[in-house]
Design a protein around this motif. Structure first.
Motif, short mmCIF file in Angstrom:
data_model
loop_
_atom_site.label_atom_id
_atom_site.label_comp_id
_atom_site.label_asym_id
_atom_site.label_seq_id
_atom_site.Cartn_x
_atom_site.Cartn_y
_atom_site.Cartn_z
N LEU A 192 0.83 -1.11 0.19
CA LEU A 192 -0.10 -0.02 0.10
C LEU A 192 0.77 1.43 -0.03
CD1 LEU A 192 -2.80 1.18 0.06
CD2 LEU A 192 -2.70 1.26 2.57
N GLY A 193 2.26 1.32 0.62
CA GLY A 193 2.88 2.39 0.62
C GLY A 193 3.55 2.75 -0.70
N GLU A 194 3.80 1.53 -1.34
CA GLU A 194 4.36 1.57 -2.90
C GLU A 194 3.25 2.37 -3.71
OE1 GLU A 194 7.32 1.56 -3.89
OE2 GLU A 194 7.81 1.05 -1.53
N ASP A 195 2.10 1.63 -3.58
CA ASP A 195 0.84 2.06 -4.29
C ASP A 195 0.73 3.63 -4.11
OD1 ASP A 195 0.55 -0.47 -5.21
OD2 ASP A 195 -1.40 -0.99 -3.79
N THR A 196 0.73 4.14 -2.98
CA THR A 196 0.33 5.40 -2.28
C THR A 196 1.52 6.42 -3.00
OG1 THR A 196 -0.49 4.69 -0.19
CG2 THR A 196 0.28 6.94 -0.41
N LYS A 197 2.56 6.11 -3.02
CA LYS A 197 3.69 6.80 -3.69
C LYS A 197 3.42 6.86 -5.11
CE LYS A 197 7.20 5.50 -0.57
NZ LYS A 197 8.53 5.02 -0.35
N ALA A 198 3.00 5.77 -5.67
CA ALA A 198 2.89 5.95 -7.33
C ALA A 198 1.52 6.94 -7.57
CB ALA A 198 2.46 4.48 -7.93
N GLN A 199 0.58 6.91 -6.65
CA GLN A 199 -0.69 7.61 -7.02
C GLN A 199 -0.41 9.24 -6.79
OE1 GLN A 199 -3.35 5.68 -4.50
NE2 GLN A 199 -3.61 3.84 -5.74
N ASP A 219 4.59 9.02 2.85
CA ASP A 219 4.48 8.18 4.18
C ASP A 219 3.31 8.72 5.01
OD1 ASP A 219 6.85 7.25 3.11
OD2 ASP A 219 8.51 8.45 4.41
N ASP A 220 3.22 9.71 5.27
CA ASP A 220 2.03 10.38 6.18
C ASP A 220 0.67 9.94 5.76
OD1 ASP A 220 3.90 11.26 7.95
OD2 ASP A 220 3.66 13.48 7.29
N VAL A 221 0.62 9.90 4.36
CA VAL A 221 -0.55 9.25 3.60
C VAL A 221 -1.00 8.04 3.74
CG1 VAL A 221 -1.98 9.27 1.52
CG2 VAL A 221 -0.74 11.61 2.01
N THR A 222 0.06 7.16 3.65
CA THR A 222 0.29 5.85 3.73
C THR A 222 -0.12 5.46 5.03
OG1 THR A 222 1.99 5.53 2.05
CG2 THR A 222 1.51 3.54 3.53
N ALA A 238 -6.02 15.43 -3.98
CA ALA A 238 -6.37 16.09 -2.53
C ALA A 238 -4.98 16.04 -2.01
CB ALA A 238 -7.46 15.30 -1.84
N VAL A 239 -4.15 15.29 -2.37
CA VAL A 239 -2.72 15.33 -1.73
C VAL A 239 -2.00 16.03 -2.66
CG1 VAL A 239 -0.87 13.82 -0.99
CG2 VAL A 239 -3.12 13.13 -0.55
N ASP A 240 -2.02 16.07 -3.65
CA ASP A 240 -1.15 16.83 -4.85
C ASP A 240 -1.33 18.16 -4.84
OD1 ASP A 240 0.92 15.06 -5.84
OD2 ASP A 240 -0.41 13.99 -7.19
N GLN A 241 -2.52 18.33 -5.20
CA GLN A 241 -3.23 19.95 -5.41
C GLN A 241 -4.57 20.02 -4.55
OE1 GLN A 241 -1.29 22.00 -6.99
NE2 GLN A 241 0.09 20.66 -8.11
N PRO A 242 -4.38 20.07 -3.46
CA PRO A 242 -5.58 20.37 -2.55
C PRO A 242 -6.43 21.61 -2.94
CG PRO A 242 -3.56 20.57 -1.27
CD PRO A 242 -3.07 20.08 -2.52
N GLU A 243 -5.81 23.03 -3.19
CA GLU A 243 -6.27 24.08 -3.41
C GLU A 243 -6.91 24.12 -4.58
OE1 GLU A 243 -7.62 27.86 -2.08
OE2 GLU A 243 -6.53 26.27 -1.14
N MET A 244 -6.37 23.45 -5.82
CA MET A 244 -7.06 23.45 -6.92
C MET A 244 -8.12 22.48 -7.12
SD MET A 244 -3.90 23.87 -10.20
CE MET A 244 -2.70 22.60 -9.10
N PHE A 245 -8.00 21.55 -6.27
CA PHE A 245 -9.15 20.55 -6.30
C PHE A 245 -10.41 21.12 -5.48
CE2 PHE A 245 -10.55 16.10 -4.64
CZ PHE A 245 -11.44 15.98 -5.44
N ALA A 246 -9.99 21.97 -4.39
CA ALA A 246 -11.24 22.43 -3.59
C ALA A 246 -11.70 23.60 -4.62
CB ALA A 246 -10.63 23.31 -2.54
N GLU A 247 -10.94 24.24 -5.46
CA GLU A 247 -11.38 25.48 -6.38
C GLU A 247 -12.35 24.94 -7.30
OE1 GLU A 247 -11.66 28.57 -6.34
OE2 GLU A 247 -9.96 28.95 -4.53
N ALA A 248 -11.98 23.46 -7.82
CA ALA A 248 -12.58 22.65 -8.81
C ALA A 248 -14.00 22.45 -8.07
CB ALA A 248 -12.03 21.67 -9.48
N ILE A 249 -14.12 21.93 -7.10
CA ILE A 249 -15.50 21.50 -6.40
C ILE A 249 -16.35 22.73 -6.08
CG2 ILE A 249 -16.40 20.64 -4.26
CD1 ILE A 249 -13.83 18.78 -4.11
#
Length: 301
Positions: A179-186, A195-198, A276-287
């Protein structure tokens, strides 16, 4: 409908909204409430006041994955309601069926009992759940905002989930590493958060029963895609796609758009699957842009 029935329905709506208002906190990290919904106890968090927006997370997550987004929406005058769905986070697993239909029914019962009709924002499998719920009850799903989702699971993805199920059931420690490797790839941009997200995702997975149920629901989309049924969609839909998503690539969004040509579309640059991890501000703006558009549309009627 009689005047008495209308008054009764309005009163029921007021009771439902009061339940969520009582659960609201000043910030998303505040109070967690639990509601009996069918065969499960659904945990949820509310923040803010105003029109309800129900946030539906993806597999191997819980409602806390919406923390930054939820607070931003609340600051703009909406009531953010983030649920932990079946077997994830603090929500019990009940009698899982391994189907999107059951997960969508859980959401619809939550809307009926707690939030009332709402705009629903779904990420990944959460997006599929929102689409299924919108097909069944467009009166409850006022609008669906669908992020990083696909209406069909290919053979490679089905194999991916089958392998994760087997690993979780036979070697949970190795599943954690995977799951840690999957998370990094996402994550395409904010790699430092991996690491924190994992760790947050492992906590949401818990004993794994909810993950297995959700993964089975994903695998079922391989044999029975929902793409053709989406042509019958009457609820307004808006699609959000991460430009650098390799887990649910742009072709998945293209498939949704072909099936629902009336749907809106936005692409988040420098964002992988976990937008939501990569670009939380832009994601929030889109919503927010879609929430404001929906409010104007409904007020104009």
């Amino acid at each position: 409908m009689s005047k008495q029935s209308c008054l009764k329905n309005r009163k029921f709506r007021e009771i439902k909204m009061l339940n969520c208002e009582e659960a609201s906190a000043e910030s998303f990290s505040g109070k967690v409430s639990v509601a009996k919904v069918g065969d499960i106890d659904i945990a949820y968090r509310c923040v803010g006041s105003g029109e309800p927006v129900v946030l539906v997370h993806g597999i191997a997550e819980d409602g806390t994955s919406w923390s930054g987004i939820a607070d931003r929406l609340a600051n703009e005058g909406f009531r953010s309601i983030a649920i932990d769905w079946r077997g994830h986070g603090r929500t019990t697993v009940g009698q899982p069926q391994g189907t999107v239909e059951q997960l969508a029914d859980d959401l619809l019962q939550f809307l009926e009992l707690i939030s009332g009709a709402a705009v629903c924002v779904g990420f990944s499998l959460g997006g599929v759940i929102v689409l299924e719920a919108a097909l069944k009850r467009p009166d409850l799903v006022r609008k669906g905002i669908i992020a990083g989702a696909s209406s069909k699971v290919g053979r490679a993805a089905a194999k991916f989930f089958a392998e994760r199920i087997a690993q979780l059931e036979t070697d949970p420690e190795m599943f954690g590493e995977t799951l840690g490797e999957d998370t990094k790839a996402q994550i395409a941009h904010n790699k430092a958060a991996a690491d924190d997200v994992t760790q947050s995702r492992l906590k949401a997975v818990g004993n794994g029963a909810g993950y297995v149920n959700a993964a089975k629901a994903m695998i079922a989309l391989s044999a029975a895609p929902m793409t053709d049924r989406l042509r019958e969609m009457v609820a307004p839909i808006h699609i959000v796609q991460g430009a650098n998503d390799v887990f649910c690539p742009t072709k998945a969004a293209d498939m949704l758009r072909e099936a629902m040509p009336q749907a809106g579309y936005a692409e988040i640059p420098q964002a992988g699957h976990l937008m939501a991890v990569d670009q939380p501000e832009m994601f929030a703006e889109a919503i927010l842009a879609e929430l404001e558009k929906q409010s104007k549309s409904e007020n104009a009627k």
